[in-house]
Design a protein around this motif. Structure first.
Motif, short mmCIF file in Angstrom:
data_model
loop_
_atom_site.label_atom_id
_atom_site.label_comp_id
_atom_site.label_asym_id
_atom_site.label_seq_id
_atom_site.Cartn_x
_atom_site.Cartn_y
_atom_site.Cartn_z
N THR A 206 0.78 -1.24 0.00
CA THR A 206 0.00 0.00 0.00
C THR A 206 0.82 1.29 0.00
OG1 THR A 206 -0.14 0.01 2.43
CG2 THR A 206 -1.87 -1.18 1.23
N LYS A 207 1.95 1.30 0.68
CA LYS A 207 2.66 2.55 0.93
C LYS A 207 3.10 3.22 -0.37
CE LYS A 207 6.18 4.54 3.97
NZ LYS A 207 7.21 4.24 5.01
N HIS A 208 3.61 2.43 -1.32
CA HIS A 208 4.10 3.03 -2.57
C HIS A 208 2.95 3.58 -3.41
CE1 HIS A 208 3.28 -1.18 -3.65
NE2 HIS A 208 3.13 -0.78 -4.90
N LEU A 209 1.75 3.03 -3.25
CA LEU A 209 0.59 3.56 -3.95
C LEU A 209 0.11 4.86 -3.30
CD1 LEU A 209 -1.44 0.26 -4.51
CD2 LEU A 209 -0.02 1.46 -6.19
N SER B 111 1.76 6.98 -1.72
CA SER B 111 2.72 8.08 -1.82
C SER B 111 2.75 8.70 -3.22
CB SER B 111 4.12 7.59 -1.46
OG SER B 111 4.58 6.62 -2.39
N MET B 112 1.97 8.17 -4.16
CA MET B 112 1.96 8.70 -5.52
C MET B 112 1.29 10.06 -5.58
SD MET B 112 1.03 5.37 -7.85
CE MET B 112 2.15 3.97 -7.96
N GLU B 113 1.76 10.89 -6.52
CA GLU B 113 1.14 12.20 -6.73
C GLU B 113 -0.32 12.01 -7.13
OE1 GLU B 113 1.66 16.15 -9.58
OE2 GLU B 113 3.19 14.58 -9.57
N GLY B 114 -1.21 12.70 -6.47
CA GLY B 114 -2.64 12.57 -6.75
C GLY B 114 -3.36 11.66 -5.79
N ALA B 115 -2.61 10.77 -5.13
CA ALA B 115 -3.24 9.84 -4.20
C ALA B 115 -3.80 10.55 -2.98
CB ALA B 115 -2.24 8.76 -3.78
N ASP B 116 -3.17 11.66 -2.58
CA ASP B 116 -3.61 12.38 -1.39
C ASP B 116 -4.71 13.38 -1.70
OD1 ASP B 116 -2.09 14.12 -2.85
OD2 ASP B 116 -0.88 14.84 -1.17
N GLU B 117 -5.23 13.38 -2.91
CA GLU B 117 -6.33 14.25 -3.30
C GLU B 117 -7.64 13.48 -3.35
OE1 GLU B 117 -5.11 15.78 -7.05
OE2 GLU B 117 -3.21 16.56 -6.28
N SER B 118 -7.69 12.41 -2.60
CA SER B 118 -8.88 11.54 -2.54
C SER B 118 -9.20 10.91 -3.88
CB SER B 118 -10.10 12.32 -2.02
OG SER B 118 -9.84 12.84 -0.73
N GLY C 272 5.24 -9.30 -23.50
CA GLY C 272 6.36 -10.22 -23.44
C GLY C 272 6.99 -10.18 -22.05
N ILE C 273 8.29 -10.36 -21.98
CA ILE C 273 8.99 -10.28 -20.70
C ILE C 273 9.06 -8.81 -20.29
CG2 ILE C 273 11.14 -10.76 -19.47
CD1 ILE C 273 9.68 -13.25 -20.36
N VAL C 274 8.41 -8.49 -19.18
CA VAL C 274 8.26 -7.10 -18.75
C VAL C 274 9.40 -6.73 -17.81
CG1 VAL C 274 6.71 -5.42 -17.70
CG2 VAL C 274 5.75 -7.38 -18.94
N LEU C 275 10.15 -5.70 -18.18
CA LEU C 275 11.31 -5.27 -17.40
C LEU C 275 11.30 -3.76 -17.25
CD1 LEU C 275 14.07 -7.43 -19.16
CD2 LEU C 275 12.81 -8.00 -17.07
N GLY C 276 12.06 -3.27 -16.28
CA GLY C 276 12.16 -1.83 -16.10
C GLY C 276 12.15 -1.43 -14.64
N PRO C 277 11.94 -0.15 -14.37
CA PRO C 277 11.99 0.34 -12.98
C PRO C 277 10.85 -0.21 -12.15
CG PRO C 277 11.31 2.08 -14.49
CD PRO C 277 11.75 0.94 -15.34
N MET C 278 11.17 -0.62 -10.93
CA MET C 278 10.19 -1.20 -10.02
C MET C 278 9.72 -0.16 -9.02
SD MET C 278 12.03 -4.90 -9.27
CE MET C 278 13.69 -4.21 -9.23
N ILE C 279 8.41 0.08 -8.96
CA ILE C 279 7.85 0.96 -7.94
C ILE C 279 7.66 0.21 -6.62
CG2 ILE C 279 5.88 2.39 -7.29
CD1 ILE C 279 5.47 3.05 -10.22
N PRO C 280 7.12 -1.02 -6.63
CA PRO C 280 6.94 -1.74 -5.36
C PRO C 280 8.29 -2.06 -4.71
CG PRO C 280 5.65 -2.75 -7.13
CD PRO C 280 6.58 -1.78 -7.78
N PRO C 281 8.29 -2.29 -3.40
CA PRO C 281 9.55 -2.57 -2.71
C PRO C 281 10.13 -3.94 -3.00
CG PRO C 281 7.70 -2.73 -1.18
CD PRO C 281 7.16 -2.18 -2.45
N SER C 282 9.30 -4.89 -3.40
CA SER C 282 9.76 -6.26 -3.65
C SER C 282 10.04 -6.49 -5.13
CB SER C 282 8.72 -7.27 -3.16
OG SER C 282 8.45 -7.10 -1.78
N VAL C 283 10.99 -7.38 -5.40
CA VAL C 283 11.33 -7.73 -6.78
C VAL C 283 10.31 -8.73 -7.30
CG1 VAL C 283 13.11 -8.69 -8.30
CG2 VAL C 283 13.77 -7.35 -6.29
N ASN C 284 9.73 -8.42 -8.46
CA ASN C 284 8.70 -9.30 -9.03
C ASN C 284 9.33 -10.45 -9.80
OD1 ASN C 284 9.50 -7.27 -11.09
ND2 ASN C 284 8.09 -8.48 -12.35
N ALA C 285 8.48 -11.36 -10.29
CA ALA C 285 8.96 -12.61 -10.88
C ALA C 285 9.82 -12.39 -12.12
CB ALA C 285 7.77 -13.52 -11.21
#
Length: 326
Positions: free
Chosen positions: A46-49, A51-58, A192-205
């Motif tokens: 939840t925390k990374h979601l 903290s996103m811009e716009g999330a605190d505007e309900s 296909g194989i999805v790669l790139g910057p990770m927003i969540p704290p954990s590394v995905n599969a």
């Protein structure tokens, strides 16, 4: 900016690798988002979601759902004008009970989401499938992926215990069957194989498998899964593009290009010679020619894909940021 009649979007699997980027871009485009997670008490979801811009505007509301609990899904979907269904079990481990742990949640969970969408008058559902629903031993095209008309062979997947490709195949087929019978408008993205910057704290599969490869280990998955790579941001934007474009219909292959595992290994060796990427015999690779515009359907809608260089660089940088690579 989203128009007024489509400003509320439900995103299932919102805390994951792809889902987080979808939420990020929806918020930036002015949408309100009803985001689903598995455990609303878990800050890793939840925390990374929040903290996103716009999330605190309900404009962001979190909902805890279980894909097999229909009532929990209805609560999240109610009030939305559209649904992007990303949530599906994903693991690189061999499942002890694949039917219970992987196949049934993928298939029944997808149908439950579509039922809830239909019940709430949703105008369109965009579903995340996978290139793996198109690749292993394609019926009529034994060792290659061709285009959006291709389907993975279910019997072959079962015989080889390819549970993840099987789960994506049967879930997507169940979605198309429901949509046809119930008259629901769905569009499917097959990345296909999805790669790139990770927003969540954990590394995905997918990033974890890539990490193993960078560390010199042959991936413990069939290399025909490595049939094209795509930047995670492009995958997220493709979902939104398909939701917003009224002419979008059917399945959409979503890859930078149709390439093989060895192409990725060669690019990694070129950009990062310090990492000793293992190669595999060409005999192990699917017999299909590389195609730069494999995702022509998306390109024709205006989609522009990040290059393989960009994908590899962002992948390595993200793994370094997470402390997984030196």
């Amino acid at each position: 900016m989203a128009s007024e009649d489509r400003k509320v979007m439900c995103v299932t699997g919102a805390s994951g690798f792809i889902g987080s980027w979808i939420v990020y871009f929806l918020l930036r485009r002015g949408y309100a988002v009803r985001a689903t997670v598995k455990d609303i008490q878990d800050e890793k979801e939840t925390k990374h979601l929040e903290s996103m811009e716009g999330a605190d505007e309900s404009r962001l509301r979190l909902f805890q759902i279980d894909l097999l609990d229909y009532d929990s899904i209805v609560a999240a979907v109610a009030g939305a004008s559209g649904v992007i269904h990303v949530a599906s079990p994903c693991t690189i481990d061999f499942s002890r009970d694949p039917e219970r742990e992987l196949l049934n949640p993928a298939r029944e969970g997808t149908v439950n989401v579509l039922k809830a969408a239909k019940e709430n008058g949703i105008r369109r559902v965009v579903i995340t499938s996978s290139i793996s629903a198109m690749t292993p031993r394609v019926s009529g095209l034994p060792e290659a992926v061709g285009d959006e008309n291709c389907w993975s062979d279910e019997d072959y997947c079962r015989s080889k215990e390819l549970w993840y490709p099987l789960s994506k195949t049967i879930a997507e087929k169940a979605a198309w069957k429901f949509a046809k019978e119930e008259g629901l408008d769905i569009v499917v993205v097959n990345p296909g194989i999805v790669l790139g910057p990770m927003i969540p704290p954990s590394v995905n599969a997918s990033m974890l498998v890539t990490l193993f490869v960078i560390q010199g280990k042959i991936p413990d998955v069939p290399v025909d899964h490595f049939m094209g790579f795509v930047h995670v941001k492009d995958v997220a934007l493709a979902h939104i593009l398909l939701y917003e474009n009224p002419s979008a219909a059917g399945r959409y292959l979503c890859v930078e290009a149709a390439t093989h595992y060895n192409d990725f290994a060669a690019k990694m060796a070129e950009l990062y010679p310090e990492y000793k990427m293992p190669r595999v015999s060409d005999d192990c690779l699917p017999k299909v020619s590389n195609m730069k515009e494999a995702s022509k359907k998306l390109i024709d809608l205006g989609m522009k894909f990040a290059s393989l260089d960009h994908i590899v660089q962002d992948c390595v940088q993200s793994l370094r940021t997470k402390g997984c690579l030196s």
